[in-house]
Design a protein around this motif. Structure first.
Motif, PDB file in Angstrom:
ATOM      1  N   GLY A 154       5.841 -23.122  23.316  1.00  0.00           N
ATOM      2  CA  GLY A 154       5.153 -24.388  23.077  1.00  0.00           C
ATOM      3  C   GLY A 154       5.707 -25.586  23.801  1.00  0.00           C
ATOM      4  O   GLY A 154       5.286 -26.720  23.522  1.00  0.00           O
ATOM      5  N   LEU A 155       6.657 -25.405  24.722  1.00  0.00           N
ATOM      6  CA  LEU A 155       7.168 -26.542  25.486  1.00  0.00           C
ATOM      7  C   LEU A 155       7.608 -26.075  26.867  1.00  0.00           C
ATOM      8  O   LEU A 155       7.897 -24.891  27.072  1.00  0.00           O
ATOM      9  N   PRO A 156       7.659 -26.971  27.844  1.00  0.00           N
ATOM     10  CA  PRO A 156       8.125 -26.582  29.170  1.00  0.00           C
ATOM     11  C   PRO A 156       9.636 -26.337  29.148  1.00  0.00           C
ATOM     12  O   PRO A 156      10.393 -27.060  28.495  1.00  0.00           O
ATOM     13  N   THR A 157      10.061 -25.304  29.863  1.00  0.00           N
ATOM     14  CA  THR A 157      11.483 -25.017  30.007  1.00  0.00           C
ATOM     15  C   THR A 157      11.829 -24.966  31.477  1.00  0.00           C
ATOM     16  O   THR A 157      10.972 -24.783  32.337  1.00  0.00           O
ATOM     17  N   CYS A 158      13.089 -25.142  31.768  1.00  0.00           N
ATOM     18  CA  CYS A 158      13.567 -25.185  33.142  1.00  0.00           C
ATOM     19  C   CYS A 158      14.660 -24.135  33.304  1.00  0.00           C
ATOM     20  O   CYS A 158      15.730 -24.247  32.698  1.00  0.00           O
ATOM     21  N   HIS A 159      14.394 -23.094  34.098  1.00  0.00           N
ATOM     22  CA  HIS A 159      15.372 -22.039  34.350  1.00  0.00           C
ATOM     23  C   HIS A 159      16.035 -22.287  35.700  1.00  0.00           C
ATOM     24  O   HIS A 159      15.349 -22.337  36.727  1.00  0.00           O
ATOM     25  N   THR A 160      17.335 -22.450  35.725  1.00  0.00           N
ATOM     26  CA  THR A 160      18.008 -22.532  37.016  1.00  0.00           C
ATOM     27  C   THR A 160      18.069 -21.130  37.613  1.00  0.00           C
ATOM     28  O   THR A 160      18.240 -20.144  36.898  1.00  0.00           O
ATOM     29  N   LEU A 161      17.900 -21.061  38.927  1.00  0.00           N
ATOM     30  CA  LEU A 161      17.854 -19.790  39.639  1.00  0.00           C
ATOM     31  C   LEU A 161      18.995 -19.712  40.646  1.00  0.00           C
ATOM     32  O   LEU A 161      19.450 -20.733  41.162  1.00  0.00           O
ATOM     33  N   HIS A 162      19.446 -18.496  40.904  1.00  0.00           N
ATOM     34  CA  HIS A 162      20.402 -18.301  41.988  1.00  0.00           C
ATOM     35  C   HIS A 162      19.674 -18.456  43.319  1.00  0.00           C
ATOM     36  O   HIS A 162      18.502 -18.094  43.458  1.00  0.00           O
ATOM     37  N   TRP A 163      20.371 -18.995  44.313  1.00  0.00           N
ATOM     38  CA  TRP A 163      19.823 -19.027  45.654  1.00  0.00           C
ATOM     39  C   TRP A 163      19.811 -17.604  46.206  1.00  0.00           C
ATOM     40  O   TRP A 163      20.617 -16.753  45.828  1.00  0.00           O
ATOM     41  N   ALA A 164      18.879 -17.343  47.138  1.00  0.00           N
ATOM     42  CA  ALA A 164      18.735 -15.987  47.672  1.00  0.00           C
ATOM     43  C   ALA A 164      20.029 -15.478  48.287  1.00  0.00           C
ATOM     44  O   ALA A 164      20.384 -14.302  48.143  1.00  0.00           O
ATOM     45  N   ASP A 165      20.782 -16.367  48.967  1.00  0.00           N
ATOM     46  CA  ASP A 165      22.007 -15.908  49.628  1.00  0.00           C
ATOM     47  C   ASP A 165      23.173 -15.751  48.647  1.00  0.00           C
ATOM     48  O   ASP A 165      24.280 -15.382  49.052  1.00  0.00           O
ATOM     49  N   GLU A 166      22.929 -16.041  47.353  1.00  0.00           N
ATOM     50  CA  GLU A 166      23.958 -15.805  46.340  1.00  0.00           C
ATOM     51  C   GLU A 166      23.841 -14.410  45.720  1.00  0.00           C
ATOM     52  O   GLU A 166      24.748 -13.966  45.015  1.00  0.00           O
ATOM     53  N   ILE A 167      22.712 -13.742  45.961  1.00  0.00           N
ATOM     54  CA  ILE A 167      22.516 -12.399  45.416  1.00  0.00           C
ATOM     55  C   ILE A 167      23.220 -11.396  46.322  1.00  0.00           C
ATOM     56  O   ILE A 167      22.903 -11.279  47.504  1.00  0.00           O
ATOM     57  N   ARG A 168      24.171 -10.676  45.781  1.00  0.00           N
ATOM     58  CA  ARG A 168      24.963  -9.750  46.582  1.00  0.00           C
ATOM     59  C   ARG A 168      24.182  -8.467  46.859  1.00  0.00           C
ATOM     60  O   ARG A 168      23.381  -8.011  46.043  1.00  0.00           O
ATOM     61  N   ASP A 169      24.453  -7.892  48.013  1.00  0.00           N
ATOM     62  CA  ASP A 169      23.828  -6.642  48.420  1.00  0.00           C
ATOM     63  C   ASP A 169      24.508  -5.497  47.677  1.00  0.00           C
ATOM     64  O   ASP A 169      25.709  -5.261  47.862  1.00  0.00           O
ATOM     65  N   PRO A 170      23.774  -4.750  46.816  1.00  0.00           N
ATOM     66  CA  PRO A 170      24.416  -3.681  46.047  1.00  0.00           C
ATOM     67  C   PRO A 170      25.019  -2.587  46.920  1.00  0.00           C
ATOM     68  O   PRO A 170      26.004  -1.959  46.547  1.00  0.00           O
ATOM     69  N   LYS A 171      24.441  -2.363  48.104  1.00  0.00           N
ATOM     70  CA  LYS A 171      24.967  -1.325  48.986  1.00  0.00           C
ATOM     71  C   LYS A 171      26.349  -1.691  49.520  1.00  0.00           C
ATOM     72  O   LYS A 171      27.165  -0.824  49.812  1.00  0.00           O
ATOM     73  N   LYS A 172      26.596  -3.018  49.641  1.00  0.00           N
ATOM     74  CA  LYS A 172      27.914  -3.468  50.090  1.00  0.00           C
ATOM     75  C   LYS A 172      28.907  -3.544  48.933  1.00  0.00           C
ATOM     76  O   LYS A 172      30.106  -3.332  49.113  1.00  0.00           O
ATOM     77  N   GLU A 173      28.406  -3.852  47.738  1.00  0.00           N
ATOM     78  CA  GLU A 173      29.286  -4.022  46.577  1.00  0.00           C
ATOM     79  C   GLU A 173      29.682  -2.684  45.963  1.00  0.00           C
ATOM     80  O   GLU A 173      30.788  -2.530  45.453  1.00  0.00           O
TER      81      GLU A 173
END
Length: 297
Positions: A159-178
């Motif tokens: 019933g109200l607007p919410t604001c979700h902060t998002l990670h920047w695309a370059d902050e998401i780690r590559d699982p194949k490297k991790e």
């Protein structure tokens, strides 16, 4: 009733529509916090801001930011960071709207409530919430708060607007490297896949967050209360053993049968045994114990 203060205030705009809003913290942490003490005493251990060359403590007002270029520091005052984006620190402008299904969960970070800054903006505020709810979309925007720029998704929720902060695309780690030993898409037999699907179906349920609570924090509270009373508490059950490939089909079959049978739940408090002990000369009593076999007492 005490009204919370917004952590950020500015204008939310979409198209030519502008709405003064405040950002309010939407979640709370019930983590139990411990102080650090020197073992055997009740002496607190505290962190200090210390000049590494002189060893002297430094006041907060005497601290500036310095960027290390390799051979020197470039000094930046806090006010200089504010001055390079004065307008954007008071503006949350929606660049466009996307389907909620397009926002992967891995991008979600924190959530805030959006509230109108004045009763006269109630109609615009309500219109934004209703339009977001009916469209099933989220507004994507950026804004500056506390000298950091944030990518956010504005959506309707409860019933109200919410604001979700998002990670920047370059902050998401590559699982194949991790993760160095990813198995790739291992081939499963048709029987194993069908049995796994049956298990998922048997364990399917309606999402009700009220049914879940932080049992570990409850056990921490029980441990603290037991130590205060000089009692012991039972240790937790050991973790389940890993399922090997040879036993996979049998484990799946047994899991399906168990999931389809009447559920019986129960739990035990976990933690080491405790006794009371008073240290001479301490300001407060210290309660500690060596580990016990967990049989109680």
């Amino acid at each position: 009733m005490i009204v919370a203060r917004p952590v950020w205030a500015g204008s939310l705009s979409f198209g030519l529509v502008s709405l003064p809003v405040g950002l309010y913290t939407a979640t709370d942490s019930h983590t139990i916090h411990f102080h650090q003490l020197q073992r055997g005493t009740s002496d607190r251990i505290r962190n200090r801001r210390v000049n590494e060359r002189t060893g002297d403590e430094v006041e907060l007002d005497d601290i500036v930011k310095g960027y290390d270029t390799g051979d020197e520091y470039v000094l930046v005052e806090p006010k200089e960071l504010d001055e390079i984006a004065p307008g954007r620190s008071r503006s949350l402008e929606i660049a466009g709207f996307v389907d909620l299904s397009e926002v992967d969960l891995i991008f979600l970070d924190k959530i805030y409530y959006l509230g109108p800054r004045g009763a006269e903006y109630g109609k615009v505020y309500s219109l934004l919430e209703q339009a977001l709810e009916k469209s099933g979309k989220a507004g994507i925007a950026t804004f500056v708060m506390r000298q950091h720029e944030y990518l956010v998704a504005v959506k309707a929720e409860n019933g109200l607007p919410t604001c979700h902060t998002l990670h920047w695309a370059d902050e998401i780690r590559d699982p194949k490297k991790e993760i160095g030993d990813l198995p790739g898409k291992a081939k499963a037999s048709d029987k194993e896949l069908k049995m796994a699907e049956q298990l998922i179906e048997a364990l399917s349920m309606e999402w009700n967050p009220e049914e879940f609570h932080d049992t570990f924090q409850e056990r921490v509270v029980a441990l603290i209360e037991a130590k205060r009373a000089g009692k012991t508490v039972e240790k937790a059950e050991p973790a389940a053993k890993a399922t090997g490939a040879v036993d996979l089909m049998e484990a799946l079959r047994a899991s399906v049968e168990r999931a389809r049978s009447p559920k019986v739940t129960g739990g035990k408090a976990a933690g080491p045994g405790v006794i009371a002990e008073k240290k001479p000369g301490a300001k407060k009593r210290i309660r500690s114990t060596p580990p016990t076999d967990g049989n109680g007492g």
